[in-house]
Design an enzyme around this catalytic site. Structure first.
Site, PDB file in Angstrom:
ATOM      1  N   TYR A 245      46.856  26.968  22.071  1.00  0.00           N
ATOM      2  CA  TYR A 245      47.021  27.107  23.466  1.00  0.00           C
ATOM      3  C   TYR A 245      46.321  25.923  24.363  1.00  0.00           C
ATOM      4  O   TYR A 245      45.243  25.529  24.003  1.00  0.00           O
ATOM      5  CB  TYR A 245      46.378  28.502  24.014  1.00  0.00           C
ATOM      6  CG  TYR A 245      46.864  28.637  25.411  1.00  0.00           C
ATOM      7  CD1 TYR A 245      48.150  29.313  25.554  1.00  0.00           C
ATOM      8  CD2 TYR A 245      46.247  28.418  26.558  1.00  0.00           C
ATOM      9  CE1 TYR A 245      48.751  29.655  26.922  1.00  0.00           C
ATOM     10  CE2 TYR A 245      46.820  28.823  27.793  1.00  0.00           C
ATOM     11  CZ  TYR A 245      48.240  29.218  27.967  1.00  0.00           C
ATOM     12  OH  TYR A 245      48.828  29.484  29.033  1.00  0.00           O
ATOM     13  N   LYS A 254      42.330  17.604  27.623  1.00  0.00           N
ATOM     14  CA  LYS A 254      40.748  17.845  27.985  1.00  0.00           C
ATOM     15  C   LYS A 254      39.989  17.100  26.871  1.00  0.00           C
ATOM     16  O   LYS A 254      38.787  16.515  27.022  1.00  0.00           O
ATOM     17  CB  LYS A 254      40.352  19.374  27.956  1.00  0.00           C
ATOM     18  CG  LYS A 254      41.330  20.027  29.017  1.00  0.00           C
ATOM     19  CD  LYS A 254      40.995  19.499  30.619  1.00  0.00           C
ATOM     20  CE  LYS A 254      41.791  20.488  31.459  1.00  0.00           C
ATOM     21  NZ  LYS A 254      41.788  19.566  32.747  1.00  0.00           N
TER      22      LYS A 254
HETATM   23  C1  OXD Z   1      43.313  22.780  33.098  1.00  0.00           C
HETATM   24  C2  OXD Z   1      42.196  23.336  33.024  1.00  0.00           C
HETATM   25  O1  OXD Z   1      44.295  23.168  32.132  1.00  0.00           O
HETATM   26  O2  OXD Z   1      41.360  22.486  33.832  1.00  0.00           O
HETATM   27  O3  OXD Z   1      43.528  21.474  33.802  1.00  0.00           O
HETATM   28  O4  OXD Z   1      41.824  24.206  32.543  1.00  0.00           O
HETATM   29 MN    MN Z   2      42.124  20.755  34.683  1.00  0.00          MN
END
Ligand code: OXD
Ligand code: MN
Length: 636
Positions: A245, A254
């Site tokens: 996910y 991220k």
């Molecule tokens: C995103 C988060 O998916 O910050 O941008 O979780």
């Molecule tokens: Mn984010």
């Protein structure tokens, strides 16, 4: 394993003279040498049945989606053009912060050591030896029976001096399709890799080798008990296991563009931040760019694509989640959006809140965990009710009726759509040198005490304002309930190194620019509530343009003027300086700007406790001084 199918298509011929067909491991070096070495070692460890080097052509993506459709992992949405719906295993629906670690030799390289044995809220450190053990428990033979896809990708426009490169190996075709939207892939990237550019090594597995020992839920392979999202900033590596996910598996986002990039940025003297970037043009045609940091699921996408309610004003979108920013040779801070798409939270997105996002996601979009309509479309909380006769299926695949006890779409359900489809994408969104940033805005969900907008006194105070950010938890990660959490710089889940060093790095920016060129720093809060009615005091969305107008006016000013006056927490708008024309007197500006000293005394105390418990001696002296100055200003 002796044989591998290397699915190298024609476009790779420059690197692969004869690379189609059944090949042994020895043919992997048809890729640029360093890439081939990385892939070979991942193959040796993960033991896939096949290797497929992703070219990023539309035909290839269509094949991958069709393969997933055959397996029941995604469903075509006939109401739209090339749109798909995936339903995940309900155990794999969000980022898993508790299983996200940074591996460094010393704990203090990753996090400040909390006092009194408290748990760090600023990231999770894992020792090198524990990581080795964890890796050996997970990755060997984890791709048995599956295809390993090799995705070369660029974060940022491929020829931008600010771009960085990565190669992700993964056994998830969903990840391949999504990375194809979220990053730049294909031949230009491979050419860069062939020139020997550095790249981040990203290894991802859903952790479900074949044959399966038990049936999958929703045809979504994952291994929730063994999830581990690990980062090795020293060697620029990411190893992610067990989740398919979003931020756990699309490693360019991220993991790379924030955690690893923040560390690269520290080493190289720039900033990798959890920020949207927008351009705003006033009725006279003057344009400014703003970068804004809000915690996950706090409306960054809505702000980035805002349709201003103020006549004559225009907002254009550069990015909705991540900004890489560097001072140029003129001393101006310039920003690129390293991503190529939007991975936005669906619930709450509607024609009313974000018409431009609704346009953006009308084709070529992968939806995950949203509801489905009987006429082949999608639905989620916040959208208009479906037309009469149209029925709904929830994100579990069960029939759903309005008023049911559980939501139709998962609160963290997402759309994944190409940024170029946004009708207000900024003309410079792919500019190699990035856009010039005039203002940096911090914000969060603060139900009480925090005014609609204020401006930091100067850069150092602005760094303190970023460090002091707090916000109500949202569904983007595993946190439950509406507890107000510290989320400094909206980076709490994304720091790639010690937060104290991060603050020092931000403070050091003052010496990298010409004195006149530092962006101004602001704090906004769209989420203040009326304590009596518990309803929001500010209408938000397009009306936020009124706040951006004030920010726009304050850029280039340094002190009190007809727009701003000094307060205990920073510069705030003079009475009447926020344009409220057309709001119809419904908004209580007094309540929005009320600054109760008792609240700020508690806030300062809370910050003192947080800094001393969580940051300790790693807190830069200048930030400590800013806190003491706030304490002084709020004293009775
Ligand atoms: C995103 C988060 O998916 O910050 O941008 O979780
Ligand atoms: Mn984010």
């Amino acid at each position: 394993m002796s044989c591998l199918l290397i699915g190298v298509l024609k476009r790779w011929d420059a690197f692969s003279p004869a690379a189609v067909g059944i090949r042994s491991l020895a043919t992997v070096p048809s890729l640029p040498t360093a890439v081939a070495e990385f892939v070979s070692s991942a193959v040796t460890e993960c033991q896939p049945a096949k290797v497929h080097v992703v070219t990023g052509t539309p035909e290839e993506t269509a094949d991958i989606l069709a393969g997933m459709e055959n397996e029941g992992m995604v469903k075509k949405l006939p109401k739209y053009v090339n749109c798909w719906l995936a339903r995940t295993d309900p155990k794999d629906v969000a980022r898993v912060e508790s299983k996200t670690v940074i591996v460094t030799r010393q704990q203090r390289d990753t996090i400040p050591i909390p006092s009194n044995g408290a748990k760090s809220q600023l990231g999770n450190w894992m020792s090198e030896s524990d990581f080795q053990k964890a890796k050996e428990e997970r990755f060997p033979a984890c791709m048995t029976g599956r295809t390993m896809y090799v995705i070369p990708f660029s974060m940022g426009p491929v020829n931008s001096p600010l771009a960085k490169f990565g190669v992700q190996v993964t056994d998830s075709p969903y990840v391949v399709a999504s990375m194809g939207v979220m990053t730049r892939t294909g031949m230009p990237v491979m050419e860069k890799l062939a020139q020997g550019v550095e790249f981040v090594r990203c290894q991802h597995s859903v952790g479900k080798p074949l044959p399966l020992k038990a049936p999958l839920v929703n045809q979504w392979p994952c291994n929730p008990e063994k999830v581990l999202i690990s980062h090795l900033p020293d060697t620029r590596q990411i190893l992610s296991f067990g989740s398919g996910y979003g931020g756990n598996s699309l490693l360019g986002k991220k993991c790379f563009a924030l955690r690893i990039a923040s560390r690269i940025a520290k080493d190289e003297g720039w900033l990798a931040e959890h920020m949207l970037i927008l351009g705003i043009t006033n009725p006279q045609g003057v344009k400014r760019y703003i970068a804004a940091a809000f915690p996950s699921a706090c409306g960054k996408t809505n702000l980035a694509m805002m349709k201003p309610s103020l006549p004559g004003w225009k907002v254009e979108c550069v990015g909705d989640d991540i900004a890489w920013m560097k001072f140029d040779s003129q001393g101006k801070l310039r920003a690129i959006n390293p991503e190529n798409g939007f991975f936005g939270v669906a619930p709450g997105t509607s024609l009313k809140t974000n018409p431009h996002a609704m346009d953006t996601i009308s084709k070529n979009t992968i939806f995950t965990n949203v509801g489905e309509t009987s006429d082949g479309g999608v639905w989620w909380e916040g959208l208009e009710p479906p037309s009469p006769g149209v029925t709904l299926t929830d994100w579990h695949g069960k029939s759903w009726k309005p008023g049911a006890a559980t939501p139709c779409a998962h609160p963290n359900s997402r759309f994944c759509a190409p940024a170029a489809q946004c009708p207000i994408i900024d003309p410079l969104w792919e500019s190699d040198e990035g856009v010039p940033i005039d203002a940096i805005v911090f914000g969060g969900r603060r139900p009480e005490g925090v005014p609609l907008v204020y401006e930091a006194f100067n850069w150092r105070h602005g760094v303190f304002v970023g460090a002091a950010m707090r916000s109500e938890a949202t569904a983007a990660a595993e946190h439950k309930g509406k507890v107000v959490m510290h989320d400094p710089f909206a980076m709490r889940p994304f720091f790639g190194y010690n937060f104290g060093d991060y603050l020092a790095h931000w403070l050091s920016m003052e010496t990298r620019k010409k004195p006149t060129q530092l962006p101004k720093i602001f704090h906004v809060n769209w989420f203040r509530k009326d304590p009596q009615t518990n309803s929001f005091l500010w209408p938000g969305f397009g009306e936020n343009a009124r706040v951006l107008e004030w920010i726009f006016r304050r850029c280039g000013r340094t002190s009190e003027d007809e727009a701003a006056k000094k307060s205990i927490i920073g510069w705030v708008p003079q009475e009447g300086a926020i344009n409220t024309q057309g709001l119809g007197g419904k908004v209580d500006m007094g309540a929005l700007f009320h600054l109760p000293k008792s609240f700020w005394q508690k806030e300062a105390q809370e910050l003192q406790d947080y800094f001393s418990q969580q940051v300790g001696t790693d807190l830069p002296e200048q930030v400590g001084r800013e806190l003491r100055a706030l304490e002084e200003r709020v004293r009775d």
